[in-house]
Design an enzyme around this catalytic site. Structure first.
Site, PDB file in Angstrom:
ATOM      1  N   HIS A 140      99.647  34.790  23.997  1.00 41.56           N
ATOM      2  CA  HIS A 140     101.070  35.387  23.492  1.00 41.56           C
ATOM      3  C   HIS A 140     101.709  36.951  24.425  1.00 41.56           C
ATOM      4  O   HIS A 140     102.708  37.254  23.720  1.00 41.56           O
ATOM      5  CB  HIS A 140     100.384  35.807  21.993  1.00 41.56           C
ATOM      6  CG  HIS A 140      99.668  36.970  21.576  1.00 41.56           C
ATOM      7  ND1 HIS A 140      98.223  37.436  21.597  1.00 41.56           N
ATOM      8  CD2 HIS A 140      99.642  38.674  21.930  1.00 41.56           C
ATOM      9  CE1 HIS A 140      98.083  38.124  22.232  1.00 41.56           C
ATOM     10  NE2 HIS A 140      98.167  39.281  22.072  1.00 41.56           N
ATOM     11  N   ASP A 161      94.629  30.570  23.402  1.00 36.83           N
ATOM     12  CA  ASP A 161      95.659  31.712  23.452  1.00 36.83           C
ATOM     13  C   ASP A 161      95.113  32.593  24.841  1.00 36.83           C
ATOM     14  O   ASP A 161      95.020  33.550  25.360  1.00 36.83           O
ATOM     15  CB  ASP A 161      94.917  32.997  22.557  1.00 36.83           C
ATOM     16  CG  ASP A 161      95.994  33.990  22.687  1.00 36.83           C
ATOM     17  OD1 ASP A 161      97.386  33.819  23.403  1.00 36.83           O
ATOM     18  OD2 ASP A 161      95.873  35.452  22.172  1.00 36.83           O
ATOM     19  N   SER A 209      95.592  43.846  24.634  1.00 38.29           N
ATOM     20  CA  SER A 209      95.521  42.545  24.185  1.00 38.29           C
ATOM     21  C   SER A 209      95.578  41.480  26.107  1.00 38.29           C
ATOM     22  O   SER A 209      96.432  41.554  26.808  1.00 38.29           O
ATOM     23  CB  SER A 209      96.098  41.586  23.696  1.00 38.29           C
ATOM     24  OG  SER A 209      96.530  41.393  22.533  1.00 38.29           O
TER      25      SER A 209
END
Length: 376
Positions: A107, A137, A221
């Site tokens: 993402h 992911d 992230s």
């Protein structure tokens, strides 16, 4: 005989006098100690306090562990047609000759076609997007360079225990605090977290994760979650953190991430098995035409099959519209997110048992999973 008797009598008298003397000394000593404590309590307390202040702290922190991963961590910048659109974190996890492979979250790069990474020395390097898997992911980047870059050490989650020290390194708040280190513990293992792929209120998938109380913020992230030895045990993801929840961060176990990364590097396309159906959760069906089906089933949860694709694995296995899927391979299915999770544990071509509720009765279907580039 009388003389002996008279000689022993003085000896007994001397012994009695000694005993009385000892008793008197004992009681005098007790009275003296009581007087000291009664009239000088402050000095005694101060002495005890002074002894307590000699205690030292032996925890010297995790600086050595951080140094083993720090320079392997990068800031990931994503561009779409040369327009900056997003940033996150990543790390170098593997070297093959002059090729370095980096891991980050899908993402972080999903809307871009051009990605650069920034190292701790400030150097900015162009990367190639090797591939990605949106359901895991995971994204893999590569760099061709003769430069010597630090490569992260990979840990083993089989040895990870709840309560172990853990720390994250990342670039929170859009690079404002790049290479920030946050420390905590492993709060839980094998946590099942529901994920929305398009940031909607509907969960699309379930991921098995590590839980930590180390702070995970926007920009973290794709960064590493490490153990006390500085070995990477997970990839942090803000996408797995619920809004308004504090002290609960999640990371993709490193074994799962690397397994998927190796498939990507080897050119294996992420092609999941599919059934060939459209589905609807119970939670989205109570106020639709499917309400009566839910009521007649007597179930509290499940997945309603709203349509079946012609000549699909589902149709060939006997599945029909209005069936309610309640289990896959004996594992309870409570939502489409869990259905996909259990389905994607299987391989294309596998024959699996799917339990459905049809007209209030349970039936078990045997379905051979296919592939058409779709994911359900």
């Amino acid at each position: 005989m009388n003389e002996n008797f008279n000689m022993e009598k003085p000896k007994e008298k001397n012994v009695s006098q000694k005993i009385i003397t000892y008793i008197i000394i004992f009681f005098v000593g007790c009275l003296a100690m009581y007087a000291i404590i009664y009239f000088f309590p402050t000095s005694i307390t101060e002495s005890v306090i002074k002894e307590d202040k000699k205690v030292t702290i032996t925890d010297t922190g995790i600086a050595e562990a951080v140094s083993k991963i720090y320079d392997a961590v990068v800031v990931v910048s994503t561009y779409s047609n040369d327009r900056y659109i997003a940033s996150g974190t990543g790390f170098v996890y593997k070297q093959d000759g002059n090729t370095y492979y980096l891991l980050t979250n899908y993402h972080v790069i999903e809307d871009g076609n051009h990605v650069t990474v920034t190292f701790t020395d400030g150097s900015i390097v162009e990367t190639e997007i090797v591939g990605f898997d949106k359901y895991q992911d995971i994204a893999v980047l590569s760099i061709e360079s003769k430069e010597e870059y630090q490569v992260a050490e990979i840990g083993n989650n089989e040895e990870t225990r709840v309560g172990d020290t853990a720390f994250a390194v990342g670039a929170p708040l859009d690079n404002a605090y790049s290479w920030t280190v946050t420390r905590g513990i492993i709060s839980g293992k094998d946590r099942m977290v529901e994920v929305s792929l398009d940031n909607s209120n509907t969960s699309d998938y379930v991921m098995k994760t590590l839980q930590t109380d180390a702070a995970i913020n926007s920009g973290n992230s794709g960064g590493p979650l490490c153990n006390a030895n500085g070995e990477v045990i997970g990839i942090t993801s803000l996408k797995l953190v619920s809004d308004g929840v504090e002290g609960m961060g999640f990371a993709i176990p490193i074994e799962d991430a690397i397994s998927k990364a190796e498939e990507i590097i080897n050119g294996e396309v992420a092609n999941y098995p599919y059934l060939g159906v459209t589905m609807l959760d119970f939670s989205n069906s109570y106020f639709t035409q499917y309400y009566s089906i839910i009521r007649n089933s007597g179930l509290d949860s499940g997945v309603i099959v709203t349509s079946v694709e012609k000549n699909s694995p589902a149709e060939n296995g006997g599945m029909k519209a209005n069936d309610i899927i309640v289990a896959i391979e004996g594992k309870e299915v409570t939502s489409t997110a869990y259905l996909k999770y259990y389905l994607y544990q299987q391989k294309i071509g596998d024959k699996i048992k799917i339990t459905v509720n049809r007209d209030g009765k349970e039936e078990t279907l045997t379905i051979t999973l296919g592939s058409s580039g779709q994911t359900t």
